[in-house]
Design a protein around this motif. Structure first.
Motif: not given
Length: 534
Positions: A343-344, A421-422, A429-431, A436-437
């Protein structure tokens, strides 16, 4: 009456065609029976066990529940049979043009040039060099030079040294085509020949053609729509269980089809001039879906009817192949995919910043240090017809679902969508964006027990000929019929079997379109050699 004024009689118009399976091979066969065989479309019947035709070119879902694509197939200018098929199928969005025109226009505007083909430790690697040793180069050249009989039932890792499987080439090649080290050396050799023209741009995937939407919406759906408009009959939710044959001289003739329709056993008698085409096996049979909170089930008891049907048919003749070679080695043929509905646009914007690619221009991003050997691809949006502007969809897969993750200490096969996803976000490295994601994404995992079964080691005869010598009125089509030199796991292979079956059964004065052979072109070989020594 003047003979010139008499209506010409089409000798094939009363023949019936029974197509078992509703995948691209059957759909293409129906189209060629109509265009080239002049078969009356009203006499063409397609039986499909699932509730929708399209076979492995499937995609479905909605923004609320999530979209699902079990897999995807690359296209390439060398797919001459596929592009011929879609040169006469009208586009859904603009019936005034053909699907092929639509694909060409899309790829002129949205060009693939990956800038983040391989990632390690959260950083993009330079993979412009293949990383070969001299031994690797010699082994590759020798494999391309020897005959298939010389390779026999060798596995890829029985031909190359262990260091070969650590090269940049291997990480790009195996994730692009889904090869495993234990797969057939013969199949690997065929791919080397068939795609040698892509060696020079394997690191950018610039030679890959895309469809405007997912392949169900862009390929299967317009083809199904055209066939229905012509008058082809689709029998959906019907499972074919066996065929009866009669022996006349040295030929076997299909006399009866046994099927289950609405839970009831039925049979269909086959006329003396009728034809039966069977899609044998299925790479997506017994697939199962998980959710954000549940892992998918691994199904190994053949609940799907495709393998059981081939096993039943194979009992009638050794010329009908050996399905157990392909359907009894799930540990060597499975992997797991996942489709993520967001979403987004947060994830897509972050990936654009990370990779340097707009969605639809980057191709696969492979995580070299992933224990699952995970890859993802962000297609051009929208990827589904009717997909809202504020919804984005991407796809990924892992070649080693039985390995424990690097960050989530579980086998991929045991992970929920949230855990997949985690693991993905941790590799990137989108920690700082994780929470939010995760709150705005819906990841649906899909376990595919037979997805690379066509790559398993096999001997001559394990895959039957499209039209076996013993067969009078039956042909085999799809990924598990034998087409010399061509490569399985492609739309092209299925369409080529369709052309071969139609032209052969009808004894038309028309040949299957010859394969593009880049290895017969000096400039292609020169470019490939330059790439190998880089």
């Amino acid at each position: 009456m003047n003979n010139l004024n008499k209506k010409r009689v089409n000798p094939t118009q009363h023949r019936k065609v029974y197509l078992i399976g509703g995948g691209i091979a059957s759909l293409a066969s129906a189209a060629y029976f109509i265009r080239d065989g002049q078969i009356n479309p009203d006499n063409i019947i397609i039986y499909e066990e699932l509730n929708v035709a399209g076979g492995s070119l499937d995609s479905a879902g909605n923004p609320e529940d999530g979209y699902v694509m079990r897999g995807g197939r690359m296209l390439n200018f060398s797919y001459l049979c596929t592009y011929d098929l879609f040169s006469f199928i009208p586009s859904l969005s603009d019936p005034g043009i053909m699907v092929l025109d639509e694909i060409k226009a899309f790829n002129r505007n949205i060009k693939t040039h990956s800038q983040a083909r391989v990632v390690e430790n959260g950083h993009i690697l330079d993979v412009s060099s293949m990383g070969f040793s001299n031994k690797d180069r010699l082994d590759l050249i020798e494999m391309m030079a020897v005959g298939e009989n010389h390779l026999g039932i060798k596995r890829i890792n029985e031909w190359f040294a262990p260091e070969f499987f650590k090269t940049n080439f291997w990480f790009m090649w195996d994730t692009m085509f889904a090869f495993q080290p234990w797969h057939s050396a013969v199949e690997f050799k065929r791919y080397l020949h068939r795609f040698i023209h892509e060696f020079k741009r394997i690191n950018t995937l610039a030679g890959v053609d895309r469809t405007p939407y997912n392949q169900f919406d862009s390929l299967a759906k317009p083809l199904i729509n055209w066939l229905k408009q012509q008058g082809v009959h689709f029998q959906i939710g019907v499972s074919v269980t066996d065929l009866d044959f009669s022996l006349t001289g040295e030929k076997l003739t299909v006399q009866q089809i046994h099927l289950i329709d609405g839970g009831k056993k039925k049979s269909v008698k086959i006329g003396v001039n009728d034809m039966v085409l069977v899609t044998i096996g299925s790479m997506t049979a017994d697939s199962s879906l998980g959710s954000m909170h549940a892992a998918p089930e691994l199904i190994t008891d053949k609940r799907d009817g495709s393998w059981k049907l081939w096993e039943a048919i194979a009992k009638h003749s050794d010329q009908f192949g050996h399905p157990s070679v392909f359907d009894n080695h799930v540990d060597e043929s499975k992997w797991e995919s996942f489709t993520v509905t967001c979403q987004g646009t947060d994830f897509f914007e972050r990936m654009k910043t990370f990779s340097g690619n707009d969605a639809g221009t980057g191709g696969l991003v492979t995580f070299k240090d992933s224990n699952w050997l995970m890859s993802i691809v962000l297609a051009y949006q929208p990827h589904f017809i009717g997909q809202p502007d504020d919804v984005t969809v991407f796809w990924g897969y892992g070649l080693f679902p039985d390995n424990e993750g690097n960050f989530v200490k579980k086998k991929m096969a045991d992970c929920t969508g949230t855990e997949i996803l985690t693991e993905l976000f941790s590799h990137l490295q989108f920690d700082t964006l994780n929470d939010r994601l995760l709150k705005t994404a819906n990841c649906i995992p899909c376990m595919l027990p037979y997805i690379t079964s066509q790559f398993l080691i096999r001997a001559p005869g394990d895959r039957p000929q499209v039209i076996p010598e013993i067969s009078e009125n039956m042909a085999f089509i799809g990924q598990f019929a034998e087409v010399p030199d061509d490569v399985v796991f492609t739309v092209e292979y299925s369409v080529r079997t369709a052309q071969t079956a139609v032209y052969g059964l009808l004894e038309l004065d028309k040949k299957t379109i010859p394969m593009y052979k880049g290895d017969h072109h000096i400039d292609v070989l020169f470019d490939a050699m330059k790439t190998m020594i880089s």
